[in-house]
Design an enzyme around this catalytic site. Structure first.
Site, mmCIF file in Angstrom:
data_model
loop_
_atom_site.group_PDB
_atom_site.id
_atom_site.type_symbol
_atom_site.label_atom_id
_atom_site.label_comp_id
_atom_site.label_asym_id
_atom_site.label_seq_id
_atom_site.Cartn_x
_atom_site.Cartn_y
_atom_site.Cartn_z
ATOM 1 N N SER A 195 0.853 -1.196 0.000
ATOM 2 C CA SER A 195 0.000 0.000 0.000
ATOM 3 C C SER A 195 0.884 1.239 0.000
ATOM 4 O O SER A 195 1.998 1.213 0.551
ATOM 5 C CB SER A 195 -0.887 0.020 1.239
ATOM 6 O OG SER A 195 -1.535 1.281 1.371
ATOM 7 N N TYR A 208 -2.582 0.122 10.216
ATOM 8 C CA TYR A 208 -2.635 -0.373 8.829
ATOM 9 C C TYR A 208 -1.296 -0.115 8.134
ATOM 10 O O TYR A 208 -0.729 -1.007 7.502
ATOM 11 C CB TYR A 208 -3.784 0.331 8.093
ATOM 12 C CG TYR A 208 -3.881 -0.039 6.632
ATOM 13 C CD1 TYR A 208 -4.361 -1.285 6.240
ATOM 14 C CD2 TYR A 208 -3.475 0.851 5.636
ATOM 15 C CE1 TYR A 208 -4.441 -1.635 4.898
ATOM 16 C CE2 TYR A 208 -3.552 0.526 4.304
ATOM 17 C CZ TYR A 208 -4.040 -0.722 3.934
ATOM 18 O OH TYR A 208 -4.104 -1.064 2.605
HETATM 19 P P1 NDP Z 1 -11.648 -5.669 -0.736
HETATM 20 O O1 NDP Z 1 -12.260 -5.574 0.605
HETATM 21 O O2 NDP Z 1 -12.519 -5.526 -1.926
HETATM 22 O O3 NDP Z 1 -10.840 -7.015 -0.874
HETATM 23 C C1 NDP Z 1 -10.195 -7.622 0.205
HETATM 24 C C2 NDP Z 1 -10.109 -9.108 -0.100
HETATM 25 O O4 NDP Z 1 -9.362 -9.726 0.937
HETATM 26 C C3 NDP Z 1 -11.476 -9.754 -0.152
HETATM 27 O O5 NDP Z 1 -11.480 -10.665 -1.226
HETATM 28 C C4 NDP Z 1 -11.564 -10.491 1.177
HETATM 29 O O6 NDP Z 1 -12.326 -11.671 0.976
HETATM 30 C C5 NDP Z 1 -10.104 -10.847 1.392
HETATM 31 N N1 NDP Z 1 -9.744 -11.125 2.779
HETATM 32 C C6 NDP Z 1 -9.767 -10.283 3.845
HETATM 33 N N2 NDP Z 1 -9.357 -10.924 4.940
HETATM 34 C C7 NDP Z 1 -9.058 -12.188 4.563
HETATM 35 C C8 NDP Z 1 -8.582 -13.339 5.231
HETATM 36 N N3 NDP Z 1 -8.317 -13.341 6.561
HETATM 37 N N4 NDP Z 1 -8.389 -14.476 4.535
HETATM 38 C C9 NDP Z 1 -8.654 -14.510 3.220
HETATM 39 N N5 NDP Z 1 -9.103 -13.465 2.505
HETATM 40 C C10 NDP Z 1 -9.304 -12.322 3.184
HETATM 41 O O7 NDP Z 1 -10.494 -4.557 -0.747
HETATM 42 P P2 NDP Z 1 -9.335 -4.236 -1.795
HETATM 43 O O8 NDP Z 1 -9.522 -4.982 -3.035
HETATM 44 O O9 NDP Z 1 -9.222 -2.774 -1.827
HETATM 45 O O10 NDP Z 1 -8.053 -4.794 -1.013
HETATM 46 C C11 NDP Z 1 -7.145 -5.723 -1.588
HETATM 47 C C12 NDP Z 1 -5.752 -5.428 -1.078
HETATM 48 O O11 NDP Z 1 -5.342 -4.144 -1.557
HETATM 49 C C13 NDP Z 1 -5.629 -5.356 0.439
HETATM 50 O O12 NDP Z 1 -4.430 -5.965 0.856
HETATM 51 C C14 NDP Z 1 -5.584 -3.860 0.709
HETATM 52 O O13 NDP Z 1 -4.917 -3.554 1.908
HETATM 53 C C15 NDP Z 1 -4.802 -3.404 -0.506
HETATM 54 N N6 NDP Z 1 -4.916 -1.985 -0.780
HETATM 55 C C16 NDP Z 1 -6.113 -1.432 -1.148
HETATM 56 C C17 NDP Z 1 -6.211 -0.083 -1.399
HETATM 57 C C18 NDP Z 1 -7.493 0.591 -1.775
HETATM 58 O O14 NDP Z 1 -7.514 1.840 -1.849
HETATM 59 N N7 NDP Z 1 -8.576 -0.144 -2.064
HETATM 60 C C19 NDP Z 1 -5.033 0.802 -1.281
HETATM 61 C C20 NDP Z 1 -3.835 0.106 -0.904
HETATM 62 C C21 NDP Z 1 -3.789 -1.228 -0.680
HETATM 63 P P3 NDP Z 1 -13.244 -12.412 2.061
HETATM 64 O O15 NDP Z 1 -13.840 -11.385 2.948
HETATM 65 O O16 NDP Z 1 -14.232 -13.154 1.195
HETATM 66 O O17 NDP Z 1 -12.292 -13.339 2.754
#
Ligand code: NDP
Length: 245
Positions: free
Chosen positions: A142, A155
């Protein structure tokens, strides 16, 4: 094997947002996908939409905080295709809040998901990559690891750990493996504000609506790192929407 076509790629956090967009991007280019997340219904929608377009994808219920779940994800790749070419560690949670709120369960969840989850993926995939003498880790960090903004310290600290672990892994990876950090800025996903304290969630959602870029921007950055020739390691990519400071 260069390019994306035919590669066996496992993605965590594939049920929404960046993981879902990356799965769609790679499937369109002929990757064979093993997709992990906890929400079975959402994962099924992603898998079905890929297979409906004649792509190849299998869903595996994975909680990245559980070592055995990552093992199951990589075992599924070996069972189905006899190999694993790329592990994309993308699962994450942006449950951001000020310290005074004392949301300690959220602190624990970010540490467990981003740090333990990443290590569980390394533990499951590294022996496979060593045996194959090839493989690529793509870790989703991030921009919070580059510029700390209150109240995102926990975070940001966990994403800084992702950055540090990725660089250490790269240094130890040797000539056969590739290790890539992809660090997104504000990206338009349902994860923005989810689990955050109400005032923070409102501010994040407002900012998302004003400046966020589409998740396809991150999917194509990940695709760029994967499609390079075997001997080319794209170590780090930072992608921000232009208005982001
Ligand atoms: P979403 O919430 O759309 O996606 C997060 C994903 O992670 C979901 O598929 C969720 O699936 C999964 N997840 C969360 N916890 C777990 C777990 N314990 N085990 C397995 N799967 C898990 O958010 P984003 O797509 O935005 O986030 C994706 C990545 O990008 C993250 O690492 C986030 O920190 C990073 N990021 C995002 C930014 C943004 O602005 N959106 C900026 C910088 C980084 P489920 O709940 O079904 O398990």
């Amino acid at each position: 094997m260069s390019g994306i076509q035919g590669k066996v790629i496992a993605i965590t956090g594939a049920s929404s947002g960046i993981g879902e967009a990356t799965a769609a991007y790679l499937a369109e280019r002929g990757a064979r996908l093993i997709l992990g997340a906890r929400r079975e219904d959402r994962l099924k929608v992603v898998v079905d939409s890929i297979t409906a377009k004649r792509g190849t994808a299998t869903g595996v219920l994975v909680d990245v905080t559980r070592r055995e779940d990552l093992q199951r994800l990589t075992d599924t790749a070996l069972d189905q295709f006899g190999r694993l070419d790329v592990l994309i560690s993308n699962a994450g949670t942006m449950a951001v809040s000020p310290f005074d709120d004392l949301r300690q369960d959220d602190w624990d969840a970010m540490v467990a998901t981003h740090i333990t989850g990443l290590l569980n993926g390394i533990g499951a995939a590294l022996p496979i990559f060593r045996r194959q003498c090839s493989g690529q880790f793509v870790n989703v960090g991030s921009t919070a690891a580059y510029v700390v903004k209150s109240p995102q310290a926990v975070y940001a600290a966990t994403k800084t750990a992702v950055k540090v672990l990725t660089e250490g892994l790269r240094q130890e990876s040797g000539p056969d493996l590739r290790v890539t950090l992809v660090s997104p800025g504000f990206t338009n996903t349902e994860g923005i504000g989810k689990g955050a304290s109400p005032e923070v969630a409102a501010a994040m959602t407002r900012q998302r609506d004003e400046i966020a870029m589409p998740p396809s921007a991150i999917a194509s950055a990940i695709g760029y790192a994967i499609e390079q020739p075997d001997g080319v390691d794209v170590s780090e990519i930072v992608v921000r929407p232009t208005p982001q400071a």
